[in-house]
Design a protein around this motif. Structure first.
Motif, mmCIF file in Angstrom:
data_model
loop_
_atom_site.group_PDB
_atom_site.id
_atom_site.type_symbol
_atom_site.label_atom_id
_atom_site.label_comp_id
_atom_site.label_asym_id
_atom_site.label_seq_id
_atom_site.Cartn_x
_atom_site.Cartn_y
_atom_site.Cartn_z
ATOM 1 N N GLY A 31 -24.056 18.702 27.327
ATOM 2 C CA GLY A 31 -25.087 17.806 27.821
ATOM 3 C C GLY A 31 -26.506 18.306 27.607
ATOM 4 O O GLY A 31 -27.466 17.644 27.985
ATOM 5 N N GLN A 32 -26.658 19.477 26.999
ATOM 6 C CA GLN A 32 -27.980 20.050 26.742
ATOM 7 C C GLN A 32 -28.469 19.663 25.346
ATOM 8 O O GLN A 32 -27.666 19.491 24.434
ATOM 9 C CB GLN A 32 -27.918 21.576 26.853
ATOM 10 N N LEU A 33 -29.791 19.558 25.199
ATOM 11 C CA LEU A 33 -30.349 19.295 23.869
ATOM 12 C C LEU A 33 -30.028 20.465 22.948
ATOM 13 O O LEU A 33 -30.196 21.623 23.312
ATOM 14 C CB LEU A 33 -31.860 19.105 23.941
ATOM 15 N N THR A 34 -29.568 20.120 21.770
ATOM 16 C CA THR A 34 -29.119 21.098 20.798
ATOM 17 C C THR A 34 -29.672 20.728 19.423
ATOM 18 O O THR A 34 -29.670 19.552 19.071
ATOM 19 C CB THR A 34 -27.566 21.084 20.721
ATOM 20 N N PRO A 35 -30.132 21.698 18.650
ATOM 21 C CA PRO A 35 -30.570 21.368 17.293
ATOM 22 C C PRO A 35 -29.385 20.900 16.441
ATOM 23 O O PRO A 35 -28.274 21.401 16.585
ATOM 24 C CB PRO A 35 -31.109 22.690 16.741
ATOM 25 N N VAL A 36 -29.652 19.959 15.573
ATOM 26 C CA VAL A 36 -28.651 19.556 14.580
ATOM 27 C C VAL A 36 -28.852 20.519 13.419
ATOM 28 O O VAL A 36 -29.822 20.398 12.683
ATOM 29 C CB VAL A 36 -28.849 18.090 14.134
ATOM 30 N N ASP A 37 -27.951 21.497 13.302
ATOM 31 C CA ASP A 37 -28.179 22.536 12.297
ATOM 32 C C ASP A 37 -27.018 22.746 11.329
ATOM 33 O O ASP A 37 -27.132 23.556 10.411
ATOM 34 C CB ASP A 37 -28.553 23.859 12.965
ATOM 35 N N HIS A 38 -25.927 22.025 11.499
ATOM 36 C CA HIS A 38 -24.819 22.163 10.553
ATOM 37 C C HIS A 38 -25.263 21.566 9.214
ATOM 38 O O HIS A 38 -25.830 20.469 9.172
ATOM 39 C CB HIS A 38 -23.578 21.442 11.077
ATOM 40 N N PRO A 39 -25.038 22.273 8.110
ATOM 41 C CA PRO A 39 -25.507 21.787 6.800
ATOM 42 C C PRO A 39 -25.042 20.367 6.447
ATOM 43 O O PRO A 39 -25.808 19.601 5.855
ATOM 44 C CB PRO A 39 -24.941 22.807 5.813
ATOM 45 N N LYS A 40 -23.815 20.000 6.807
ATOM 46 C CA LYS A 40 -23.341 18.642 6.491
ATOM 47 C C LYS A 40 -24.114 17.587 7.285
ATOM 48 O O LYS A 40 -24.448 16.527 6.755
ATOM 49 C CB LYS A 40 -21.845 18.505 6.776
ATOM 50 N N ALA A 41 -24.392 17.860 8.542
ATOM 51 C CA ALA A 41 -25.146 16.914 9.369
ATOM 52 C C ALA A 41 -26.588 16.806 8.877
ATOM 53 O O ALA A 41 -27.141 15.705 8.767
ATOM 54 C CB ALA A 41 -25.103 17.333 10.836
ATOM 55 N N VAL A 42 -27.197 17.946 8.581
ATOM 56 C CA VAL A 42 -28.583 17.953 8.086
ATOM 57 C C VAL A 42 -28.666 17.193 6.763
ATOM 58 O O VAL A 42 -29.595 16.401 6.548
ATOM 59 C CB VAL A 42 -29.114 19.395 7.956
ATOM 60 N N ALA A 43 -27.701 17.408 5.879
ATOM 61 C CA ALA A 43 -27.704 16.712 4.584
ATOM 62 C C ALA A 43 -27.555 15.206 4.768
ATOM 63 O O ALA A 43 -28.236 14.419 4.094
ATOM 64 C CB ALA A 43 -26.586 17.245 3.693
ATOM 65 N N ALA A 44 -26.702 14.776 5.685
ATOM 66 C CA ALA A 44 -26.532 13.341 5.943
ATOM 67 C C ALA A 44 -27.821 12.745 6.498
ATOM 68 O O ALA A 44 -28.253 11.662 6.069
ATOM 69 C CB ALA A 44 -25.378 13.114 6.921
ATOM 70 N N LEU A 45 -28.451 13.435 7.440
ATOM 71 C CA LEU A 45 -29.718 12.962 7.991
ATOM 72 C C LEU A 45 -30.794 12.895 6.910
ATOM 73 O O LEU A 45 -31.553 11.930 6.844
ATOM 74 C CB LEU A 45 -30.179 13.876 9.130
ATOM 75 N N GLN A 46 -30.840 13.901 6.062
ATOM 76 C CA GLN A 46 -31.847 13.925 4.998
ATOM 77 C C GLN A 46 -31.664 12.740 4.055
ATOM 78 O O GLN A 46 -32.644 12.083 3.686
ATOM 79 C CB GLN A 46 -31.786 15.241 4.239
ATOM 80 N N ARG A 47 -30.428 12.451 3.660
ATOM 81 C CA ARG A 47 -30.173 11.293 2.782
ATOM 82 C C ARG A 47 -30.606 9.993 3.460
ATOM 83 O O ARG A 47 -31.229 9.133 2.838
ATOM 84 C CB ARG A 47 -28.689 11.207 2.429
ATOM 85 N N ALA A 48 -30.271 9.854 4.733
ATOM 86 C CA ALA A 48 -30.602 8.622 5.452
ATOM 87 C C ALA A 48 -32.115 8.475 5.629
ATOM 88 O O ALA A 48 -32.668 7.388 5.408
ATOM 89 C CB ALA A 48 -29.896 8.605 6.815
ATOM 90 N N PHE A 49 -32.788 9.558 6.035
ATOM 91 C CA PHE A 49 -34.246 9.491 6.202
ATOM 92 C C PHE A 49 -34.941 9.243 4.857
ATOM 93 O O PHE A 49 -35.945 8.532 4.795
ATOM 94 C CB PHE A 49 -34.798 10.754 6.864
ATOM 95 N N HIS A 50 -34.417 9.807 3.782
ATOM 96 C CA HIS A 50 -34.999 9.572 2.461
ATOM 97 C C HIS A 50 -34.918 8.086 2.112
ATOM 98 O O HIS A 50 -35.888 7.487 1.637
ATOM 99 C CB HIS A 50 -34.295 10.436 1.404
ATOM 100 N N ARG A 51 -33.757 7.481 2.348
ATOM 101 C CA ARG A 51 -33.600 6.037 2.102
ATOM 102 C C ARG A 51 -34.566 5.228 2.961
ATOM 103 O O ARG A 51 -35.169 4.265 2.491
ATOM 104 C CB ARG A 51 -32.161 5.605 2.403
ATOM 105 N N LEU A 52 -34.718 5.638 4.213
ATOM 106 C CA LEU A 52 -35.643 4.968 5.133
ATOM 107 C C LEU A 52 -37.066 4.988 4.565
ATOM 108 O O LEU A 52 -37.740 3.957 4.510
ATOM 109 C CB LEU A 52 -35.600 5.674 6.491
ATOM 110 N N LEU A 53 -37.506 6.157 4.131
ATOM 111 C CA LEU A 53 -38.877 6.297 3.627
ATOM 112 C C LEU A 53 -39.065 5.610 2.280
ATOM 113 O O LEU A 53 -40.147 5.095 1.989
ATOM 114 C CB LEU A 53 -39.239 7.785 3.537
ATOM 115 N N GLN A 54 -38.031 5.576 1.464
ATOM 116 C CA GLN A 54 -38.108 4.878 0.178
ATOM 117 C C GLN A 54 -38.145 3.360 0.361
ATOM 118 O O GLN A 54 -38.546 2.641 -0.547
ATOM 119 C CB GLN A 54 -36.906 5.256 -0.700
#
Length: 143
Positions: A31-54
């Motif tokens: 229940g505590q705030l935790t960084p999203v730091d697993h490489p697979k999760a970060v890569a998925a977020l990066q792809r999604a945010f890139h699409r958002l910005l494009q």
């Protein structure tokens, strides 16, 4: 956004998407705030945010693999036959926001299920992109 602003955002989309993805947080199993730091999760977020910005900052949805979804701090529902979807958008302060949902549409034809799942993901993201800062809610996070 004006046309000139959209061009500027597109020009820096990769760099900005990487930054958004690196600073995302979520609620962990405790229940505590935790960084999203697993490489697979970060890569998925990066792809999604890139699409958002494009796409001029318009909210985006992408279906994840189970391995990608499991890489997030909050694993989400473990529903047999459910599919994980990641929706991303920008809040009023232009900060990246995401929602990870596991959606189950039993008995629906594949194309109908995909459309329904994408719409449900956007529907769940909507209140979080209307909120300034980190919105408290299950399986959502912010950058």
């Amino acid at each position: 956004m004006t046309r000139q602003e959209r061009r500027k955002v597109k020009a820096t989309a990769a760099k900005t998407a990487a930054l958004f993805a690196r600073v995302c947080t979520d609620y962990g199993p405790d229940g505590q705030l935790t960084p999203v730091d697993h490489p697979k999760a970060v890569a998925a977020l990066q792809r999604a945010f890139h699409r958002l910005l494009q796409n001029g900052g318009e909210p985006q949805v992408m279906r994840l693999t189970l391995a990608e979804a499991e890489a997030f701090p909050r694993k989400g529902a473990d529903l047999k036959g459910a599919h994980p979807y990641l929706a991303v958008g920008l809040d009023p302060d232009v900060r990246g926001t995401y929602s990870l949902r596991h959606i189950y549409t039993p008995g629906a034809p594949a194309d109908m299920a995909e459309m329904c799942n994408r719409n449900a993901s956007l529907h769940h993201l909507r209140p979080h992109i209307r909120t300034r800062g980190f919105s408290a809610g299950p399986t959502t996070g912010g950058a």
